[in-house]
Design a protein around this motif. Structure first.
Motif, PDB file in Angstrom:
ATOM      1  N   GLU A  53       0.843  -1.192   0.000  1.00 55.96           N
ATOM      2  CA  GLU A  53       0.000   0.000   0.000  1.00 55.96           C
ATOM      3  C   GLU A  53       0.878   1.242   0.000  1.00 55.96           C
ATOM      4  O   GLU A  53       2.057   1.195   0.370  1.00 55.96           O
ATOM      5  CB  GLU A  53      -0.902  -0.004   1.234  1.00 55.96           C
ATOM      6  CG  GLU A  53      -1.853  -1.187   1.272  1.00 55.96           C
ATOM      7  CD  GLU A  53      -2.663  -1.254   2.557  1.00 55.96           C
ATOM      8  OE1 GLU A  53      -2.432  -0.430   3.469  1.00 55.96           O
ATOM      9  OE2 GLU A  53      -3.524  -2.142   2.640  1.00 55.96           O
ATOM     10  N   GLU A  54       0.292   2.340  -0.400  1.00 56.74           N
ATOM     11  CA  GLU A  54       1.027   3.608  -0.423  1.00 56.74           C
ATOM     12  C   GLU A  54       1.648   3.896   0.945  1.00 56.74           C
ATOM     13  O   GLU A  54       2.780   4.349   1.039  1.00 56.74           O
ATOM     14  CB  GLU A  54       0.093   4.754  -0.832  1.00 56.74           C
ATOM     15  CG  GLU A  54       0.770   6.112  -0.893  1.00 56.74           C
ATOM     16  CD  GLU A  54       1.827   6.224  -1.974  1.00 56.74           C
ATOM     17  OE1 GLU A  54       2.802   6.978  -1.767  1.00 56.74           O
ATOM     18  OE2 GLU A  54       1.695   5.571  -3.030  1.00 56.74           O
ATOM     19  N   ILE A  67       2.610  -0.550  -5.968  1.00 58.40           N
ATOM     20  CA  ILE A  67       1.385  -0.407  -5.189  1.00 58.40           C
ATOM     21  C   ILE A  67       0.341  -1.414  -5.702  1.00 58.40           C
ATOM     22  O   ILE A  67       0.189  -1.619  -6.901  1.00 58.40           O
ATOM     23  CB  ILE A  67       0.828   1.032  -5.289  1.00 58.40           C
ATOM     24  CG1 ILE A  67       1.843   2.041  -4.753  1.00 58.40           C
ATOM     25  CG2 ILE A  67      -0.511   1.167  -4.557  1.00 58.40           C
ATOM     26  CD1 ILE A  67       2.201   1.876  -3.308  1.00 58.40           C
TER      27      ILE A  67
END
Length: 125
Positions: A53-54, A67
């Motif tokens: 995830e970011e 991502i």
């Protein structure tokens, strides 16, 4: 394992395990897996059910295009880029049940990089 790459480790008698399982590939587990590969571990088993995830990127060396990819795939690809001779088995699942039993028989070391007390208890038990 390339001979010259690890000459210094052999000179000081450092023993490197041949197989290690890393459970959890977040901000700690990913770096552990990478460092183990760079240290000469030839067989790595990576377990993590999550995707990158970011919010993970502030502590990991992976690019924006990683991502939403499975963490095990991202870390495995990175390791293979720096240690093409390493065998990396990437499993996008939790290490529990029969998978845990198998890993206990094939790995010299199991490293817990999870943030889940339940997972930690299972691994340590």
């Amino acid at each position: 394992m390339p001979t010259a790459l690890y000459d210094r480790q052999r000179e000081i008698g450092l023993t490197i395990p041949s197989s290690v399982t890393v459970v959890g590939l977040g901000g700690i587990g990913s770096w552990i897996a990478i460092d183990l590969a760079m240290s000469g571990v030839s067989n790595l088993y990576l377990f993590d059910p999550d995707v990158l995830e970011e919010s993970n990127r502030n502590r990991l060396p992976f690019c924006q295009s990683s991502i939403n990819r499975p963490k095990v795939a991202v870390v495995s690809d990175y390791i293979k880029s720096i240690r093409p001779d390493a065998i990396v088995v990437a499993v996008q699942e939790r290490l529990e049940g029969v998978l845990l039993e198998i890993q206990l028989s094939v790995s010299e070391v199991i490293v817990d990089g999870t943030d889940s007390p339940k997972a930690q208890f299972t691994i340590y038990s």
